[in-house]
Design an enzyme around this catalytic site. Structure first.
Site, PDB file in Angstrom:
ATOM      1  N   LYS A 237      45.360  32.869  38.727  1.00 14.53           N
ATOM      2  CA  LYS A 237      44.016  32.888  38.127  1.00 14.53           C
ATOM      3  C   LYS A 237      43.800  31.656  37.245  1.00 14.53           C
ATOM      4  O   LYS A 237      44.736  31.108  36.680  1.00 14.53           O
ATOM      5  CB  LYS A 237      43.789  34.200  37.391  1.00 14.53           C
ATOM      6  N   ARG A 273      49.897  42.366  41.598  1.00 11.61           N
ATOM      7  CA  ARG A 273      49.115  41.884  42.749  1.00 11.61           C
ATOM      8  C   ARG A 273      49.231  40.359  42.787  1.00 11.61           C
ATOM      9  O   ARG A 273      48.768  39.686  41.866  1.00 11.61           O
ATOM     10  CB  ARG A 273      47.658  42.320  42.587  1.00 11.61           C
TER      11      ARG A 273
HETATM   12  N1  HH2 Z   1      41.669  40.138  41.536  1.00 11.33           N
HETATM   13  C1  HH2 Z   1      40.960  39.662  42.585  1.00 11.33           C
HETATM   14  C2  HH2 Z   1      40.531  40.515  43.611  1.00 11.33           C
HETATM   15  N2  HH2 Z   1      40.844  41.822  43.588  1.00 11.33           N
HETATM   16  N3  HH2 Z   1      41.886  43.642  42.534  1.00 11.33           N
HETATM   17  C3  HH2 Z   1      42.586  44.157  41.508  1.00 11.33           C
HETATM   18  N4  HH2 Z   1      42.903  45.456  41.483  1.00 11.33           N
HETATM   19  N5  HH2 Z   1      43.014  43.364  40.464  1.00 11.33           N
HETATM   20  C4  HH2 Z   1      42.738  42.032  40.421  1.00 11.33           C
HETATM   21  O1  HH2 Z   1      43.117  41.348  39.440  1.00 11.33           O
HETATM   22  C5  HH2 Z   1      41.984  41.466  41.505  1.00 11.33           C
HETATM   23  C6  HH2 Z   1      41.563  42.327  42.562  1.00 11.33           C
HETATM   24  C7  HH2 Z   1      40.646  38.218  42.636  1.00 11.33           C
HETATM   25  O2  HH2 Z   1      41.676  37.522  43.298  1.00 11.33           O
HETATM   26  P1  HH2 Z   1      41.628  37.117  44.835  1.00 11.33           P
HETATM   27  O3  HH2 Z   1      41.552  38.312  45.709  1.00 11.33           O
HETATM   28  O4  HH2 Z   1      42.764  36.211  45.122  1.00 11.33           O
HETATM   29  O5  HH2 Z   1      40.326  36.232  44.938  1.00 11.33           O
HETATM   30  P2  HH2 Z   1      38.868  36.496  45.504  1.00 11.33           P
HETATM   31  O6  HH2 Z   1      38.263  37.636  44.764  1.00 11.33           O
HETATM   32  O7  HH2 Z   1      38.170  35.184  45.254  1.00 11.33           O
HETATM   33  O8  HH2 Z   1      38.987  36.814  46.971  1.00 11.33           O
END
Ligand code: HH2
Length: 293
Positions: A237, A273
């Site tokens: 992040k 995660r």
């Molecule tokens: N962070 C993201 C997406 N989903 N779900 C949970 N439970 N906790 C988190 O911290 C979380 C999440 C954001 O990360 P990422 O999926 O890599 O990115 P994007 O939302 O841009 O696809």
């Protein structure tokens, strides 16, 4: 192929796996469990585009399990700061081919706020619904989770992805996030979701400054006191990029992600995660060995 220390899940046959799906989430995913992230999106903040092709996403999910992930989170909609969301058809078009290939074979979580996407994913064998809106985004989602007896992750977010990082403010971020998560847990249980199916997530970076994120990890005991397992997603992040010196960072480095994950585990997190599975499994194996010796 090398198997990581947490890779027992990869060896489960389907019958055994569905039997285990009835156990409480903390027994199915003991501390520390790694959740690998596969974003089937063109625009996710750290792996956008890499797994947009279904074959690449399928290969990544399989690799993450062999590297020791206990579960892989498949998502078809980016929630990065500033994002506007995608249509139901587009989200289904992205994730269904991936789920068809792996959800009957591997432990899979679906990262969605849409009831119809979750329903299709659970039908195809997914075991967990990861909802960044904590069942506020689609009023039908709670019934889908309850009827399927799926695991669910309820995450805190202040505002919505399009604007959440504009000027996040709290009087006390930890007590406000804790109160929110308690209320969403009560909502889920009142709608027929067994408490043992639920884990909670403070939502690192979702309407939070760097200092808010750090405070949530520092005082994670307030969240673990709710009595449900805690998931933390600090991996890559942008707060971490800013913390290590780049004020314009849009992602964070792997080394900082590992340190944040170990610190969160030390303070009681259960599921981490992450995007870099092998590295996190190795770091958490060392941390666990130190703490449990
Ligand atoms: N962070 C993201 C997406 N989903 N779900 C949970 N439970 N906790 C988190 O911290 C979380 C999440 C954001 O990360 P990422 O999926 O890599 O990115 P994007 O939302 O841009 O696809």
């Amino acid at each position: 192929m090398r198997r990581g220390p947490f890779s027992w899940s990869a060896r489960l046959n389907r019958a055994k796996y569905s039997e285990m799906a009835l156990v409480a989430i903390e027994d199915r995913f003991p501390r520390p469990s790694v959740m690998g992230v596969v974003n089937v999106t063109p625009d996710s903040f750290s792996d956008g585009g890499i797994h947009l092709d279904a074959a690449a996403a399928i290969a990544a999910a399989r690799r993450m399990i062999t590297e020791g992930a206990a579960i892989v989170d498949v998502g078809g909609e980016s929630t990065r700061p500033g994002s506007a969301g995608v249509s139901l058809d587009e989200e289904l078009r992205r994730v269904v081919p991936v789920l068809e290939a792996v959800a009957g074979e591997l432990p899979i979580s679906i990262d969605t706020a849409k009831a119809e996407v979750a329903r299709r994913a659970l039908e195809l064998g997914a075991v967990l619904v990861n909802d960044v809106t904590a069942l506020r985004g689609d009023e039908r989602l709670v019934d889908v989770v309850a009827e399927a007896e799926a695991y669910v992750c309820l995450m805190h977010m202040q505002g919505e992805p399009r604007t959440m990082q504009v000027d996040p403010r709290y009087d006390d971020v930890v007590s406000e996030v804790a109160a929110f998560l308690e209320e969403r847990l009560a909502f889920a249980v009142a709608h027929g979701v067994a408490e043992g199916r639920v884990c909670l997530d403070p939502g690192i970076g979702f309407g939070k400054t760097l200092e808010h994120n750090l405070e949530l990890i520092r005082r994670l005991d307030v969240l673990t006191a709710i009595g449900r397992p805690i998931m933390i997603g600090f991996s890559r992040k942008r707060s971490l990029g800013r913390l290590v010196g780049d004020p314009d960072a849009t992602t964070g480095p792997v080394a900082a992600s590992l340190a944040a994950a170990v610190a969160a585990y030390d303070r009681g997190a259960t599921i981490l995660r992450v995007h870099d599975v092998r590295e996190h499994v190795e770091a958490l194996t060392a941390a666990r060995a130190v703490y449990t010796a």
